[in-house]
Design a protein around this motif. Structure first.
Motif, PDB file in Angstrom:
ATOM      1  N   ALA A  31     -22.519  14.793  72.307  1.00  0.00           N
ATOM      2  CA  ALA A  31     -23.565  15.581  72.968  1.00  0.00           C
ATOM      3  C   ALA A  31     -24.617  16.030  71.963  1.00  0.00           C
ATOM      4  O   ALA A  31     -25.823  16.015  72.251  1.00  0.00           O
ATOM      5  CB  ALA A  31     -22.936  16.786  73.668  1.00  0.00           C
ATOM      6  N   LEU A  32     -24.193  16.429  70.769  1.00  0.00           N
ATOM      7  CA  LEU A  32     -25.135  16.844  69.735  1.00  0.00           C
ATOM      8  C   LEU A  32     -25.972  15.657  69.254  1.00  0.00           C
ATOM      9  O   LEU A  32     -27.174  15.800  68.997  1.00  0.00           O
ATOM     10  CB  LEU A  32     -24.379  17.481  68.576  1.00  0.00           C
ATOM     11  N   ALA A  33     -25.345  14.493  69.150  1.00  0.00           N
ATOM     12  CA  ALA A  33     -26.087  13.293  68.756  1.00  0.00           C
ATOM     13  C   ALA A  33     -27.133  12.942  69.806  1.00  0.00           C
ATOM     14  O   ALA A  33     -28.249  12.529  69.483  1.00  0.00           O
ATOM     15  CB  ALA A  33     -25.130  12.124  68.547  1.00  0.00           C
ATOM     16  N   GLN A  34     -26.785  13.101  71.080  1.00  0.00           N
ATOM     17  CA  GLN A  34     -27.735  12.795  72.143  1.00  0.00           C
ATOM     18  C   GLN A  34     -28.907  13.779  72.156  1.00  0.00           C
ATOM     19  O   GLN A  34     -29.955  13.482  72.725  1.00  0.00           O
ATOM     20  CB  GLN A  34     -27.021  12.796  73.496  1.00  0.00           C
ATOM     21  N   LEU A  35     -28.713  14.943  71.548  1.00  0.00           N
ATOM     22  CA  LEU A  35     -29.799  15.906  71.403  1.00  0.00           C
ATOM     23  C   LEU A  35     -30.609  15.662  70.133  1.00  0.00           C
ATOM     24  O   LEU A  35     -31.524  16.423  69.821  1.00  0.00           O
ATOM     25  CB  LEU A  35     -29.245  17.331  71.403  1.00  0.00           C
ATOM     26  N   GLY A  36     -30.250  14.617  69.394  1.00  0.00           N
ATOM     27  CA  GLY A  36     -31.040  14.222  68.243  1.00  0.00           C
ATOM     28  C   GLY A  36     -30.412  14.475  66.891  1.00  0.00           C
ATOM     29  O   GLY A  36     -30.982  14.091  65.869  1.00  0.00           O
ATOM     30  N   ALA A  37     -29.243  15.134  66.839  1.00  0.00           N
ATOM     31  CA  ALA A  37     -28.614  15.423  65.557  1.00  0.00           C
ATOM     32  C   ALA A  37     -28.096  14.138  64.913  1.00  0.00           C
ATOM     33  O   ALA A  37     -27.710  13.188  65.596  1.00  0.00           O
ATOM     34  CB  ALA A  37     -27.462  16.409  65.734  1.00  0.00           C
ATOM     35  N   ASP A  38     -28.101  14.140  63.578  1.00  0.00           N
ATOM     36  CA  ASP A  38     -27.472  13.067  62.809  1.00  0.00           C
ATOM     37  C   ASP A  38     -26.008  13.434  62.668  1.00  0.00           C
ATOM     38  O   ASP A  38     -25.632  14.244  61.819  1.00  0.00           O
ATOM     39  CB  ASP A  38     -28.140  12.947  61.441  1.00  0.00           C
ATOM     40  N   VAL A  39     -25.171  12.876  63.520  1.00  0.00           N
ATOM     41  CA  VAL A  39     -23.743  13.184  63.519  1.00  0.00           C
ATOM     42  C   VAL A  39     -23.016  12.111  62.720  1.00  0.00           C
ATOM     43  O   VAL A  39     -23.052  10.927  63.073  1.00  0.00           O
ATOM     44  CB  VAL A  39     -23.180  13.275  64.947  1.00  0.00           C
ATOM     45  N   ILE A  40     -22.366  12.532  61.660  1.00  0.00           N
ATOM     46  CA  ILE A  40     -21.604  11.632  60.804  1.00  0.00           C
ATOM     47  C   ILE A  40     -20.136  11.825  61.112  1.00  0.00           C
ATOM     48  O   ILE A  40     -19.548  12.859  60.791  1.00  0.00           O
ATOM     49  CB  ILE A  40     -21.881  11.909  59.311  1.00  0.00           C
ATOM     50  N   ARG A  41     -19.535  10.858  61.779  1.00  0.00           N
ATOM     51  CA  ARG A  41     -18.115  10.939  62.087  1.00  0.00           C
ATOM     52  C   ARG A  41     -17.327  10.359  60.925  1.00  0.00           C
ATOM     53  O   ARG A  41     -17.585   9.231  60.485  1.00  0.00           O
ATOM     54  CB  ARG A  41     -17.786  10.173  63.370  1.00  0.00           C
ATOM     55  N   VAL A  42     -16.364  11.121  60.433  1.00  0.00           N
ATOM     56  CA  VAL A  42     -15.512  10.672  59.332  1.00  0.00           C
ATOM     57  C   VAL A  42     -14.115  10.400  59.871  1.00  0.00           C
ATOM     58  O   VAL A  42     -13.516  11.262  60.525  1.00  0.00           O
ATOM     59  CB  VAL A  42     -15.457  11.717  58.199  1.00  0.00           C
ATOM     60  N   ASP A  43     -13.623   9.207  59.615  1.00  0.00           N
ATOM     61  CA  ASP A  43     -12.284   8.800  60.036  1.00  0.00           C
ATOM     62  C   ASP A  43     -11.475   8.361  58.828  1.00  0.00           C
ATOM     63  O   ASP A  43     -12.047   7.932  57.812  1.00  0.00           O
ATOM     64  CB  ASP A  43     -12.365   7.615  61.004  1.00  0.00           C
ATOM     65  N   PRO A  44     -10.152   8.432  58.933  1.00  0.00           N
ATOM     66  CA  PRO A  44      -9.316   7.808  57.900  1.00  0.00           C
ATOM     67  C   PRO A  44      -9.520   6.288  57.906  1.00  0.00           C
ATOM     68  O   PRO A  44      -9.964   5.721  58.909  1.00  0.00           O
ATOM     69  CB  PRO A  44      -7.889   8.167  58.322  1.00  0.00           C
ATOM     70  N   LEU A  45      -9.214   5.651  56.817  1.00  0.00           N
ATOM     71  CA  LEU A  45      -9.246   4.192  56.784  1.00  0.00           C
ATOM     72  C   LEU A  45      -8.345   3.650  57.893  1.00  0.00           C
ATOM     73  O   LEU A  45      -7.215   4.095  58.074  1.00  0.00           O
ATOM     74  CB  LEU A  45      -8.771   3.674  55.426  1.00  0.00           C
ATOM     75  N   GLY A  46      -8.852   2.690  58.646  1.00  0.00           N
ATOM     76  CA  GLY A  46      -8.070   2.131  59.745  1.00  0.00           C
ATOM     77  C   GLY A  46      -8.214   2.896  61.042  1.00  0.00           C
ATOM     78  O   GLY A  46      -7.701   2.460  62.071  1.00  0.00           O
ATOM     79  N   GLY A  47      -8.902   4.037  61.002  1.00  0.00           N
ATOM     80  CA  GLY A  47      -9.131   4.801  62.229  1.00  0.00           C
ATOM     81  C   GLY A  47      -8.180   5.955  62.405  1.00  0.00           C
ATOM     82  O   GLY A  47      -7.068   5.965  61.865  1.00  0.00           O
ATOM     83  N   ASN A  48      -8.616   6.950  63.169  1.00  0.00           N
ATOM     84  CA  ASN A  48      -7.800   8.115  63.461  1.00  0.00           C
ATOM     85  C   ASN A  48      -6.818   7.809  64.590  1.00  0.00           C
ATOM     86  O   ASN A  48      -6.768   6.680  65.098  1.00  0.00           O
ATOM     87  CB  ASN A  48      -8.701   9.306  63.826  1.00  0.00           C
ATOM     88  N   ALA A  49      -6.081   8.817  65.015  1.00  0.00           N
ATOM     89  CA  ALA A  49      -5.038   8.615  66.023  1.00  0.00           C
ATOM     90  C   ALA A  49      -5.584   8.140  67.359  1.00  0.00           C
ATOM     91  O   ALA A  49      -4.845   7.573  68.175  1.00  0.00           O
ATOM     92  CB  ALA A  49      -4.249   9.911  66.215  1.00  0.00           C
ATOM     93  N   ASP A  50      -6.882   8.360  67.600  1.00  0.00           N
ATOM     94  CA  ASP A  50      -7.460   7.982  68.886  1.00  0.00           C
ATOM     95  C   ASP A  50      -8.239   6.675  68.824  1.00  0.00           C
ATOM     96  O   ASP A  50      -8.887   6.288  69.804  1.00  0.00           O
ATOM     97  CB  ASP A  50      -8.385   9.096  69.390  1.00  0.00           C
ATOM     98  N   TYR A  51      -8.187   5.967  67.708  1.00  0.00           N
ATOM     99  CA  TYR A  51      -9.012   4.780  67.530  1.00  0.00           C
ATOM    100  C   TYR A  51      -8.640   3.667  68.505  1.00  0.00           C
ATOM    101  O   TYR A  51      -9.495   2.861  68.902  1.00  0.00           O
ATOM    102  CB  TYR A  51      -8.906   4.280  66.084  1.00  0.00           C
ATOM    103  N   ARG A  52      -7.388   3.611  68.926  1.00  0.00           N
ATOM    104  CA  ARG A  52      -6.930   2.563  69.842  1.00  0.00           C
ATOM    105  C   ARG A  52      -6.543   3.145  71.198  1.00  0.00           C
ATOM    106  O   ARG A  52      -5.773   2.545  71.947  1.00  0.00           O
ATOM    107  CB  ARG A  52      -5.724   1.836  69.240  1.00  0.00           C
ATOM    108  N   ARG A  53      -7.107   4.293  71.528  1.00  0.00           N
ATOM    109  CA  ARG A  53      -6.706   4.942  72.775  1.00  0.00           C
ATOM    110  C   ARG A  53      -7.227   4.173  73.992  1.00  0.00           C
ATOM    111  O   ARG A  53      -8.319   3.642  73.989  1.00  0.00           O
ATOM    112  CB  ARG A  53      -7.238   6.381  72.801  1.00  0.00           C
ATOM    113  N   TRP A  54      -6.426   4.171  75.050  1.00  0.00           N
ATOM    114  CA  TRP A  54      -6.812   3.521  76.306  1.00  0.00           C
ATOM    115  C   TRP A  54      -7.915   4.319  76.986  1.00  0.00           C
ATOM    116  O   TRP A  54      -8.010   5.538  76.779  1.00  0.00           O
ATOM    117  CB  TRP A  54      -5.590   3.438  77.228  1.00  0.00           C
TER     118      TRP A  54
END
Length: 407
Positions: A31-54
């Protein structure tokens, strides 16, 4: 399909570091990114626990969930188990800049990422942290919904078993509370120079919302409310089946809306006579609610004998408050046939998946939607962000990669 060109948005220039997983934190970041913010998402290598979520894409196996909630963000992947990786994240979170030093996370229990640690590096840091419970205990939408009493109010009248719902309402509401808190803390910092630690517990969001609707106070006075199935509590509203087997929901919240139902269905005179014989005022919420079963019985034959198209036209022309029932597949098919029918939705090509149904921000600034951009592949922006924000050169990035700190 081509990607929309995002219009200038009110948060252009604001930089936010998101270190969060699942729905509440990532939905806030989006939502913040859609308002124009530069949102930098940081994940662990290989992705976080939700990277393969259905749900996963049948075409590629990629997570439609992850790629939808992370649209418009830049993606950095680092080994947060290593000291060097943690140092990178801390430096990103506390990097200088009047519109930087803002963190959204749900990193509960990670002492190395505590507010005290962040504040030691940047005095005016803003950290908005999502928790399960205010006491530090774990919770998710599916557990707090039942604990707030909502599952006992939901479902058909013929069972007293609790009924969960598939929409993570408290997660999404929590995400919007995060957005409000980020903006409020940033406003305060702009005025006073002070940073902030804002903690938002998912369980508190649910409890507060239910209390704010008066439901707990009602229960304290009257005991538990009986279930109503699809009936609207405290007024009139319920679904009806058309001759084609489709269903529509109609609601009357005002006298004008009640009058419109009678006009659309030709039952105004019948209800006038019933009102007199029952000594009930159907132009009030109380009158309609008390006699909702009678009203439903009178209206059911009209819907049952008319086609869906006729019902829709009659309700629309009379000004009834109504809506159709559609499956998710039905919504997708309707959008494909006529994209203008749902203007907040938008088709775009998501790398690694293909064409998907995306969405603009629901907030229209100057009567314009935000535009929609794909989610960046995991770690796609690691080098660019570390170079731009932290000033790392090619040699330093190469050493981090050789050491396994970045991918």
């Amino acid at each position: 399909m081509t990607v929309s060109d995002p219009i200038a948005q009110p948060l252009d220039g604001v930089r936010i570091v998101e270190f969060a997983s699942f729905v509440a934190g990532p939905s806030a970041g989006m939502a913040l990114a859609q308002l124009g913010a530069d949102v930098i998402r940081v994940d662990p290598l290989g992705g976080n626990a939700d990277y393969r979520r259905w749900p996963l894409s049948d075409r590629t196996g990629e997570s439609l969930y992850w790629n939808s909630l992370n649209r418009g963000k830049r993606s950095v992947a680092v080994d947060v188990r290593s000291d060097a990786g943690r140092e990178l994240l801390l430096n990103l979170a506390t990097a200088p800049g009047a519109d930087a030093g803002i963190v959204v996370d749900n990193a509960v229990g990670r002492s190395w990422f505590s507010y005290e640690t962040l504040r030691a590096r940047r005095e005016d840091v803003i950290a908005v942290r999502v928790q399960g419970r205010a006491d530090g205990g774990p919770a998710v939408d599916y557990t707090v919904n039942g604990a707030a009493g909502v599952a006992d109010l939901t479902g058909p009248v013929y069972t007293d078993a609790p009924v969960n719902h598939v929409l993570p309402a408290w997660d999404l509401l929590c995400g919007q509370q995060v957005v409000s808190s980020v903006l409020a803390a940033l406003r305060r910092r702009d005025r006073t120079g002070h940073g902030a630690l804002v903690e938002i517990a998912l369980a508190d969001v649910a409890m507060a919302a239910v209390a704010n609707m008066g439901w707990f106070s009602e229960a304290a006075e009257r005991g538990d409310r009986v279930r109503h199935g699809n009936h609207v509590y405290g007024g009139f509203g319920v679904d009806f089946a058309t001759a084609d087997g489709d269903r529509v929901m109609i609601v009357a919240l005002t006298p004008r809306q009640w009058k419109a139902i009678g006009e659309a269905t030709g039952t105004a005179e019948v209800f006038a006579a019933l009102s007199a014989s029952l000594h009930a005022d159907f132009f009030t919420d109380e009158g309609r609610y008390e006699h909702r079963g009678v009203i439903e019985a009178v209206l059911t034959p009209w819907f049952a004998k008319n086609s869906t198209s006729h019902v829709h036209a009659a309700l629309q022309n009379a000004g009834v408050l109504w809506g159709p029932y559609r499956s998710a597949a039905g919504v997708a098919a309707d959008f494909a046939a006529d994209p203008a029918s749902e203007p907040v939705l938008e088709s775009l090509v998501q790398p690694g998946v293909g064409e998907i149904i995306s969405a603009n921000s629901a907030a229209r600034f100057d009567s314009q939607y935000s535009g929609s951009v794909p989610a960046a592949p995991l770690g796609h922006d690691t080098d660019a962000v570390l170079s731009e924000v932290l000033g790392l050169d090619a040699g330093e990035l190469g050493r981090l990669r050789d050491d396994g700190v970045i991918g």
